[in-house]
Design a protein around this motif. Structure first.
Motif, short mmCIF file in Angstrom:
data_model
loop_
_atom_site.label_atom_id
_atom_site.label_comp_id
_atom_site.label_asym_id
_atom_site.label_seq_id
_atom_site.Cartn_x
_atom_site.Cartn_y
_atom_site.Cartn_z
N PRO A 70 0.81 -1.23 0.00
CA PRO A 70 0.00 0.00 0.00
C PRO A 70 0.84 1.27 0.00
O PRO A 70 0.45 2.27 -0.60
N GLU A 71 1.99 1.23 0.66
CA GLU A 71 2.88 2.39 0.66
C GLU A 71 3.47 2.63 -0.72
O GLU A 71 3.57 3.77 -1.18
N ARG A 72 3.87 1.55 -1.36
CA ARG A 72 4.47 1.68 -2.70
C ARG A 72 3.45 2.18 -3.71
O ARG A 72 3.80 2.94 -4.62
N GLU A 73 2.20 1.76 -3.56
CA GLU A 73 1.16 2.20 -4.47
C GLU A 73 0.82 3.69 -4.27
O GLU A 73 0.60 4.42 -5.23
N ARG A 74 0.80 4.11 -3.01
CA ARG A 74 0.44 5.50 -2.71
C ARG A 74 1.58 6.46 -3.03
O ARG A 74 1.34 7.59 -3.49
N GLN A 75 2.81 6.04 -2.79
CA GLN A 75 3.98 6.88 -3.03
C GLN A 75 5.00 6.11 -3.87
O GLN A 75 6.02 5.66 -3.36
N GLU A 106 0.42 2.14 9.73
CA GLU A 106 -0.66 3.10 9.46
C GLU A 106 -1.95 2.65 10.14
O GLU A 106 -2.71 3.48 10.66
N ALA A 107 -2.22 1.35 10.13
CA ALA A 107 -3.40 0.82 10.83
C ALA A 107 -3.29 1.07 12.32
O ALA A 107 -4.28 1.41 12.99
N PHE A 108 -2.08 0.92 12.85
CA PHE A 108 -1.86 1.18 14.28
C PHE A 108 -2.13 2.65 14.60
O PHE A 108 -2.80 2.98 15.59
N LEU A 109 -1.61 3.54 13.78
CA LEU A 109 -1.82 4.97 14.00
C LEU A 109 -3.31 5.31 14.04
O LEU A 109 -3.76 6.10 14.87
N GLN A 213 -6.41 15.47 11.88
CA GLN A 213 -7.45 15.74 10.89
C GLN A 213 -7.88 14.45 10.18
O GLN A 213 -9.08 14.22 9.95
N ARG A 214 -6.93 13.61 9.84
CA ARG A 214 -7.22 12.40 9.09
C ARG A 214 -8.08 11.42 9.89
O ARG A 214 -9.02 10.82 9.35
N TYR A 215 -7.77 11.27 11.19
CA TYR A 215 -8.45 10.25 11.99
C TYR A 215 -9.58 10.81 12.85
O TYR A 215 -10.27 10.05 13.53
N MET A 227 7.54 6.92 17.33
CA MET A 227 7.42 6.36 15.99
C MET A 227 8.22 7.14 14.96
O MET A 227 8.62 6.58 13.93
N PHE A 228 8.48 8.40 15.24
CA PHE A 228 9.20 9.24 14.28
C PHE A 228 10.70 9.28 14.56
O PHE A 228 11.47 9.68 13.69
N GLY A 229 11.09 8.89 15.77
CA GLY A 229 12.49 8.93 16.14
C GLY A 229 13.12 7.55 16.16
O GLY A 229 12.57 6.58 15.65
#
Length: 269
Positions: A70-75, A106-109, A213-215, A227-229
């Motif tokens: 899904p990541e490869r398809e989106r980006q 992404e599902a976890f987020l 905003q997304r969720y 998760m970002f570090g």
């Protein structure tokens, strides 16, 4: 210890985050890991014309895209179109993976992240299970076999990347470095360079606003930070799961002793 200056290791491309050379450390029997052949980075979806010629000039014959489908398809990757010499390796898609609409993180987020403790727990489990996950195991094996092919490539360099170039990328790069005899200390130092290569704090606030905003619920900066570090305990979970790297490469990934010798011949000075 690093045998090259940090300015030579980090590649400040304008359109690719976290691009760096993960060679240039002392390896087996004190032999240096070659530079200019082993690269790691974040995804290449934002690759701009200002960096294409520089990227295209690298002797990269193998690109390992550790992202989920899904990541490869989106980006989709924008690997330089002139680099037709490069083979791109990706995770196999089969069974349950074909039905997944979003990547696991992404599902976890979306459904499970509320506090930093949630994120840290997810990250530790992700690192711990990755070395024996079927998809990653196959891709790790393909990578090592590609690097040790009977006929050496005219472009022996390799670029390993995922989305951010730190977690999935960090595990595979640590394995390659370990097989080349890089010390645990240097492997960890290289992993932690994401903190130097990327301004994580600058990314966190806009990311938190985007996910909120997304969720449709508050996602705060502190919850996202793990998760970002990068944290030493994360990579240690993968290293513990692999155990002895030569045995892991042999018994789990099917790398023969001859191929291990070839890996060292090609990537150690």
């Amino acid at each position: 210890m690093s045998l090259i200056d940090l300015s030579e290791r980090l590649k400040p491309y304008q359109s690719i985050y976290n691009f760096r050379d993960f060679g240039g450390y002392s390896g087996l029997n004190g032999r240096p890991v070659r530079t200019g052949l082993l690269f790691r980075s974040a995804h290449l979806n934002n690759l701009g014309q200002e960096d294409v010629s520089d990227i295209d000039a690298l002797p990269v014959g193998t690109v390992v895209d550790l992202r989920h489908a899904p990541e490869r398809e989106r980006q989709p990757s924008k690997w330089p179109p002139h680099s037709d010499r490069a083979v791109v390796l990706t995770q196999p898609i089969s069974g349950a993976r074909e039905r997944v609409k979003v990547a696991p993180h992404e599902a976890f987020l979306e459904t499970e992240l509320y506090a930093a403790a949630d994120a840290r727990r997810y990250m530790l489990n992700s690192y711990r299970t990755r070395p024996h996950d079927d998809g990653f195991r196959v891709l790790f094996s393909e990578t090592l076999n590609r690097m040790t092919a009977d006929q050496p490539s005219d472009a022996p360099g390799i670029l390993v990347h995922c989305a951010a170039g730190k977690d999935r990328t960090g595990t595979l790069c640590a394995l390659i470095q370990g097989l080349l005899g890089v010390s645990d200390k240097d492997i960890m130092t290289d992993y932690m360079l994401t903190e130097t290569a990327v301004d994580i704090e600058a990314i966190l606030k806009p990311a938190a606003a985007m996910f909120t905003q997304r969720y449709g619920r508050p996602i705060n900066v502190d919850a996202l930070r793990p998760m970002f570090g990068v944290e030493p305990g994360f990579l240690e979970a993968s290293l513990d799961a692999m155990g002895d790297m030569e045995r892991y490469a042999s018994e789990t990934l099917g790398l023969s002793a001859d191929r291990l010798d070839r890996l060292r011949q090609r990537y150690l000075a």
